[in-house]
Design a protein around this motif. Structure first.
Motif, mmCIF file in Angstrom:
data_model
loop_
_atom_site.group_PDB
_atom_site.id
_atom_site.type_symbol
_atom_site.label_atom_id
_atom_site.label_comp_id
_atom_site.label_asym_id
_atom_site.label_seq_id
_atom_site.Cartn_x
_atom_site.Cartn_y
_atom_site.Cartn_z
ATOM 1 N N THR A 86 20.307 -11.976 -4.292
ATOM 2 C CA THR A 86 19.151 -10.880 -4.739
ATOM 3 C C THR A 86 18.255 -10.933 -3.567
ATOM 4 O OG1 THR A 86 19.260 -11.615 -6.764
ATOM 5 C CG2 THR A 86 17.562 -10.755 -6.245
ATOM 6 N N LEU A 87 17.848 -9.837 -3.118
ATOM 7 C CA LEU A 87 16.634 -9.522 -2.136
ATOM 8 C C LEU A 87 15.353 -9.386 -2.971
ATOM 9 C CD1 LEU A 87 18.057 -6.912 0.398
ATOM 10 C CD2 LEU A 87 17.783 -9.281 0.601
ATOM 11 N N TRP A 88 14.401 -10.392 -2.387
ATOM 12 C CA TRP A 88 13.117 -10.282 -2.620
ATOM 13 C C TRP A 88 12.432 -9.368 -1.610
ATOM 14 C CZ3 TRP A 88 10.475 -13.215 -6.833
ATOM 15 C CH2 TRP A 88 11.478 -14.012 -7.798
ATOM 16 N N VAL A 89 11.642 -8.352 -1.919
ATOM 17 C CA VAL A 89 11.209 -7.589 -0.792
ATOM 18 C C VAL A 89 9.805 -7.797 -0.851
ATOM 19 C CG1 VAL A 89 13.232 -6.253 -0.520
ATOM 20 C CG2 VAL A 89 11.344 -5.445 -1.998
ATOM 21 N N TYR A 90 8.977 -7.944 0.451
ATOM 22 C CA TYR A 90 7.498 -8.129 0.494
ATOM 23 C C TYR A 90 7.123 -6.761 1.449
ATOM 24 C CZ TYR A 90 8.096 -10.210 5.095
ATOM 25 O OH TYR A 90 8.727 -10.625 6.289
ATOM 26 N N ASN A 91 5.666 -6.679 1.323
ATOM 27 C CA ASN A 91 5.045 -5.444 2.119
ATOM 28 C C ASN A 91 5.717 -4.147 1.462
ATOM 29 O OD1 ASN A 91 3.112 -4.651 4.047
ATOM 30 N ND2 ASN A 91 4.579 -4.172 5.286
ATOM 31 N N THR A 92 6.190 -4.089 0.103
ATOM 32 C CA THR A 92 6.526 -2.925 -0.418
ATOM 33 C C THR A 92 5.739 -1.731 -0.373
ATOM 34 O OG1 THR A 92 5.823 -3.867 -2.672
ATOM 35 C CG2 THR A 92 8.286 -4.429 -1.916
ATOM 36 N N LEU A 93 4.414 -1.785 -0.627
ATOM 37 C CA LEU A 93 3.520 -0.930 -0.628
ATOM 38 C C LEU A 93 2.597 -0.649 0.524
ATOM 39 C CD1 LEU A 93 2.531 -1.312 -4.359
ATOM 40 C CD2 LEU A 93 4.317 0.118 -3.746
ATOM 41 N N MET A 94 3.026 -1.489 1.631
ATOM 42 C CA MET A 94 2.342 -1.558 2.884
ATOM 43 C C MET A 94 0.703 -1.618 2.912
ATOM 44 S SD MET A 94 4.701 1.139 4.831
ATOM 45 C CE MET A 94 4.182 2.836 4.004
ATOM 46 N N ALA A 95 0.199 -2.588 1.965
ATOM 47 C CA ALA A 95 -1.007 -2.813 1.953
ATOM 48 C C ALA A 95 -2.085 -1.503 1.519
ATOM 49 C CB ALA A 95 -1.724 -3.315 3.200
ATOM 50 N N GLY A 96 -1.192 -0.749 0.535
ATOM 51 C CA GLY A 96 -1.904 0.200 0.240
ATOM 52 C C GLY A 96 -1.639 1.728 0.901
ATOM 53 N N ALA A 97 -0.917 1.785 1.852
ATOM 54 C CA ALA A 97 -0.612 2.978 2.800
ATOM 55 C C ALA A 97 -0.239 4.155 2.071
ATOM 56 C CB ALA A 97 0.059 2.503 4.139
ATOM 57 N N TYR A 98 0.644 4.024 1.186
ATOM 58 C CA TYR A 98 1.193 5.241 0.457
ATOM 59 C C TYR A 98 -0.098 5.836 -0.389
ATOM 60 C CZ TYR A 98 6.144 3.440 0.857
ATOM 61 O OH TYR A 98 7.210 3.120 1.344
ATOM 62 N N THR A 99 -1.174 5.270 -0.630
ATOM 63 C CA THR A 99 -2.046 6.000 -1.578
ATOM 64 C C THR A 99 -3.463 5.957 -1.106
ATOM 65 O OG1 THR A 99 -2.180 3.933 -2.996
ATOM 66 C CG2 THR A 99 -0.653 5.382 -3.899
ATOM 67 N N ARG A 100 -3.857 5.028 0.074
ATOM 68 C CA ARG A 100 -5.050 4.884 0.451
ATOM 69 C C ARG A 100 -5.511 5.770 1.947
ATOM 70 N NH1 ARG A 100 -7.234 -0.922 -0.799
ATOM 71 N NH2 ARG A 100 -9.098 -0.088 0.536
ATOM 72 N N ALA A 101 -6.273 6.672 1.815
ATOM 73 C CA ALA A 101 -6.580 7.219 3.165
ATOM 74 C C ALA A 101 -7.197 6.131 4.061
ATOM 75 C CB ALA A 101 -7.415 8.386 2.875
ATOM 76 N N ASP A 102 -7.876 5.185 3.729
ATOM 77 C CA ASP A 102 -8.315 4.163 4.576
ATOM 78 C C ASP A 102 -7.251 3.060 4.944
ATOM 79 O OD1 ASP A 102 -8.199 3.241 1.984
ATOM 80 O OD2 ASP A 102 -9.832 1.666 2.601
ATOM 81 N N ARG A 103 -6.222 3.398 4.601
ATOM 82 C CA ARG A 103 -4.919 2.388 5.043
ATOM 83 C C ARG A 103 -4.008 3.139 5.624
ATOM 84 N NH1 ARG A 103 -5.266 -2.741 1.937
ATOM 85 N NH2 ARG A 103 -7.613 -2.859 1.997
ATOM 86 N N PRO A 104 -3.864 3.428 6.891
ATOM 87 C CA PRO A 104 -2.868 4.504 7.599
ATOM 88 C C PRO A 104 -1.529 3.700 7.583
ATOM 89 C CG PRO A 104 -4.291 3.215 9.183
ATOM 90 C CD PRO A 104 -4.886 2.968 7.740
ATOM 91 N N ILE A 105 -0.488 4.618 7.501
ATOM 92 C CA ILE A 105 0.926 4.209 7.530
ATOM 93 C C ILE A 105 1.314 3.348 8.862
ATOM 94 C CG2 ILE A 105 3.292 5.069 7.882
ATOM 95 C CD1 ILE A 105 2.367 6.973 5.457
ATOM 96 N N PRO A 106 1.676 2.320 9.072
ATOM 97 C CA PRO A 106 1.687 1.657 10.232
ATOM 98 C C PRO A 106 2.601 2.398 11.413
ATOM 99 C CG PRO A 106 2.371 0.000 8.494
ATOM 100 C CD PRO A 106 2.179 1.522 7.665
ATOM 101 N N GLU A 107 2.245 2.137 12.492
ATOM 102 C CA GLU A 107 2.877 2.863 13.748
ATOM 103 C C GLU A 107 4.469 3.057 13.801
ATOM 104 O OE1 GLU A 107 2.960 2.832 18.490
ATOM 105 O OE2 GLU A 107 1.023 2.147 17.437
ATOM 106 N N ILE A 108 5.113 1.699 13.276
ATOM 107 C CA ILE A 108 6.569 1.881 13.331
ATOM 108 C C ILE A 108 7.185 2.739 12.181
ATOM 109 C CG2 ILE A 108 6.495 -0.782 13.970
ATOM 110 C CD1 ILE A 108 7.444 -1.200 11.134
#
Length: 180
Positions: A86-108
Protein backbone atom coordinates in the motif's frame (compact mmCIF):
# COMPACT_ATOMS: atom_id res chain seq x y z
CA UNK A 1 18.83 -3.21 5.48
CA UNK A 2 19.21 -6.58 7.19
CA UNK A 3 19.48 -4.94 10.61
CA UNK A 4 16.34 -2.85 10.05
CA UNK A 5 14.25 -5.67 8.63
CA UNK A 6 15.41 -8.03 11.36
CA UNK A 7 14.48 -5.48 14.02
CA UNK A 8 10.99 -5.11 12.58
CA UNK A 9 10.62 -8.88 12.50
CA UNK A 10 11.74 -9.05 16.14
CA UNK A 11 8.91 -6.62 16.98
CA UNK A 12 6.40 -8.66 15.01
CA UNK A 13 7.15 -11.96 16.78
CA UNK A 14 5.67 -10.85 20.13
CA UNK A 15 2.87 -9.02 18.22
CA UNK A 16 4.14 -5.53 19.00
CA UNK A 17 3.62 -4.65 15.34
CA UNK A 18 1.46 -6.22 12.63
CA UNK A 19 3.09 -4.64 9.60
CA UNK A 20 5.98 -2.43 8.58
CA UNK A 21 6.90 -0.03 5.85
CA UNK A 22 9.45 2.44 4.63
CA UNK A 23 9.44 6.03 3.51
CA UNK A 24 11.19 7.64 0.55
CA UNK A 25 12.55 4.34 -0.69
CA UNK A 26 13.27 3.70 -4.36
CA UNK A 27 11.30 0.87 -5.94
CA UNK A 28 14.37 -1.30 -6.45
CA UNK A 29 15.27 -0.94 -2.76
CA UNK A 30 11.72 -1.85 -1.73
CA UNK A 31 11.90 -4.96 -3.90
CA UNK A 32 15.33 -5.84 -2.46
CA UNK A 33 13.98 -5.45 1.09
CA UNK A 34 10.92 -7.58 0.35
CA UNK A 35 13.08 -10.30 -1.24
CA UNK A 36 15.44 -10.28 1.76
CA UNK A 37 12.48 -10.57 4.14
CA UNK A 38 11.06 -13.45 2.12
CA UNK A 39 14.41 -15.27 2.09
CA UNK A 40 14.78 -14.87 5.88
CA UNK A 41 11.14 -15.57 6.72
CA UNK A 42 10.80 -12.05 8.15
CA UNK A 43 7.89 -9.64 8.17
CA UNK A 44 8.03 -7.85 4.79
CA UNK A 45 7.45 -4.19 4.11
CA UNK A 46 3.84 -3.77 3.07
CA UNK A 47 3.69 0.03 3.17
CA UNK A 48 5.65 2.61 1.25
CA UNK A 49 5.41 6.35 1.85
CA UNK A 50 6.26 8.62 -1.10
CA UNK A 51 5.45 12.06 -2.43
CA UNK A 52 2.61 11.95 -4.98
CA UNK A 53 -0.20 14.12 -6.23
CA UNK A 54 -2.43 14.54 -9.29
CA UNK A 55 -0.03 16.84 -11.10
CA UNK A 56 2.98 15.23 -12.73
CA UNK A 57 6.47 16.71 -12.36
CA UNK A 58 8.72 17.37 -15.32
CA UNK A 59 10.71 14.22 -16.10
CA UNK A 60 14.05 13.84 -14.31
CA UNK A 61 13.28 16.81 -12.06
CA UNK A 62 15.02 17.09 -8.73
CA UNK A 63 12.99 18.18 -5.74
CA UNK A 64 14.04 21.18 -3.70
CA UNK A 65 13.40 19.06 -0.59
CA UNK A 66 16.31 16.63 -0.68
CA UNK A 67 14.72 14.12 1.71
CA UNK A 68 11.59 13.65 -0.39
CA UNK A 69 11.16 10.97 -3.03
CA UNK A 70 8.59 11.25 -5.79
CA UNK A 71 6.50 8.23 -6.68
CA UNK A 72 7.60 7.13 -10.13
CA UNK A 73 5.63 5.29 -12.78
CA UNK A 74 7.69 2.20 -11.89
CA UNK A 75 6.67 2.52 -8.24
CA UNK A 76 3.01 2.94 -9.12
CA UNK A 77 3.19 -0.12 -11.41
CA UNK A 78 4.92 -2.10 -8.67
CA UNK A 79 2.22 -1.21 -6.14
CA UNK A 80 -0.50 -2.28 -8.60
CA UNK A 81 1.29 -5.59 -9.21
CA UNK A 82 1.85 -6.33 -5.50
CA UNK A 83 -1.57 -6.43 -3.80
CA UNK A 84 -0.04 -6.48 -0.32
CA UNK A 85 1.85 -3.20 -0.88
CA UNK A 86 0.00 0.00 0.00
CA UNK A 87 1.29 3.43 -0.93
CA UNK A 88 0.90 6.18 1.62
CA UNK A 89 1.32 9.43 -0.27
CA UNK A 90 2.28 12.82 1.10
CA UNK A 91 2.32 16.37 -0.24
CA UNK A 92 -0.92 15.37 -1.91
CA UNK A 93 -2.35 18.89 -1.89
CA UNK A 94 0.99 20.66 -2.36
CA UNK A 95 0.58 22.88 0.73
CA UNK A 96 -2.58 24.44 -0.68
CA UNK A 97 -1.31 25.12 -4.22
CA UNK A 98 -4.43 23.67 -5.85
CA UNK A 99 -6.72 26.23 -4.24
CA UNK A 100 -4.75 29.13 -2.78
CA UNK A 101 -3.46 32.00 -4.90
CA UNK A 102 -0.79 32.72 -2.27
CA UNK A 103 0.61 29.18 -2.66
CA UNK A 104 2.02 28.84 -6.16
CA UNK A 105 2.37 25.49 -7.83
CA UNK A 106 5.97 24.33 -7.35
CA UNK A 107 8.34 24.87 -10.26
CA UNK A 108 8.82 21.16 -10.92
CA UNK A 109 5.22 21.11 -12.19
CA UNK A 110 5.69 24.03 -14.61
CA UNK A 111 5.06 22.48 -18.04
CA UNK A 112 2.16 22.38 -20.52
CA UNK A 113 0.78 19.14 -19.09
CA UNK A 114 0.04 20.89 -15.80
CA UNK A 115 -2.21 23.42 -17.52
CA UNK A 116 -4.18 20.61 -19.15
CA UNK A 117 -4.42 18.56 -15.96
CA UNK A 118 -5.60 21.58 -13.95
CA UNK A 119 -8.30 22.30 -16.56
CA UNK A 120 -9.59 18.71 -16.34
CA UNK A 121 -9.40 18.81 -12.54
CA UNK A 122 -11.56 21.96 -12.50
CA UNK A 123 -14.07 20.38 -14.93
CA UNK A 124 -14.38 17.22 -12.88
CA UNK A 125 -14.73 19.15 -9.61
CA UNK A 126 -17.57 21.19 -11.11
CA UNK A 127 -19.28 18.06 -12.46
CA UNK A 128 -19.20 16.16 -9.16
CA UNK A 129 -19.82 19.20 -6.94
CA UNK A 130 -16.59 18.92 -4.99
CA UNK A 131 -13.57 21.08 -4.32
CA UNK A 132 -10.33 20.67 -6.25
CA UNK A 133 -8.68 19.27 -3.13
CA UNK A 134 -11.44 16.72 -2.65
CA UNK A 135 -11.16 15.53 -6.24
CA UNK A 136 -7.38 15.16 -5.93
CA UNK A 137 -7.80 13.11 -2.75
CA UNK A 138 -10.64 11.04 -4.25
CA UNK A 139 -8.50 10.37 -7.35
CA UNK A 140 -5.65 9.13 -5.14
CA UNK A 141 -7.93 6.95 -3.00
CA UNK A 142 -9.59 5.45 -6.10
CA UNK A 143 -6.22 3.90 -6.94
CA UNK A 144 -5.89 2.50 -3.43
CA UNK A 145 -3.39 5.08 -2.18
CA UNK A 146 -3.66 6.45 1.35
CA UNK A 147 -3.27 10.23 1.23
CA UNK A 148 -1.51 11.93 4.11
CA UNK A 149 -3.00 15.38 4.62
CA UNK A 150 -1.82 18.16 6.87
CA UNK A 151 -4.37 20.73 7.99
CA UNK A 152 -4.31 23.84 10.11
CA UNK A 153 -8.04 24.53 10.41
CA UNK A 154 -11.19 22.52 11.05
CA UNK A 155 -12.53 23.65 7.67
CA UNK A 156 -9.50 22.07 5.96
CA UNK A 157 -9.99 18.87 7.95
CA UNK A 158 -13.68 18.72 7.05
CA UNK A 159 -12.87 19.34 3.39
CA UNK A 160 -10.32 16.51 3.41
CA UNK A 161 -12.71 14.12 5.14
CA UNK A 162 -15.38 15.06 2.58
CA UNK A 163 -13.17 13.59 -0.15
CA UNK A 164 -14.17 10.13 1.03
CA UNK A 165 -17.71 10.87 -0.21
CA UNK A 166 -16.57 11.92 -3.70
CA UNK A 167 -17.13 9.18 -6.27
CA UNK A 168 -15.18 9.29 -9.50
CA UNK A 169 -16.62 6.86 -12.02
CA UNK A 170 -14.44 5.11 -14.58
CA UNK A 171 -15.08 7.77 -17.24
CA UNK A 172 -14.06 10.63 -14.95
CA UNK A 173 -10.94 8.82 -13.77
CA UNK A 174 -9.98 7.94 -17.34
CA UNK A 175 -10.42 11.57 -18.35
CA UNK A 176 -8.27 12.74 -15.44
CA UNK A 177 -5.60 10.13 -16.19
CA UNK A 178 -5.51 10.95 -19.89
CA UNK A 179 -4.83 14.65 -19.36
CA UNK A 180 -1.13 15.32 -19.82
Amino acid sequence: MEETLGAFDDLARPSRIRSSGAGNLATWRLERARNLSAAQGWLPYTYLQLRHTYLRPRPLTRLAESGHTLATDKTLEYARAEPDVTLWVYNTLMAGAYTRADRPIPEIYHHPGTTRRLAVLREVAAEVGATLNQVVLAWLMADGYVPIVGVSTMAQLNEAIGASDVRLDDELRARMDAAC
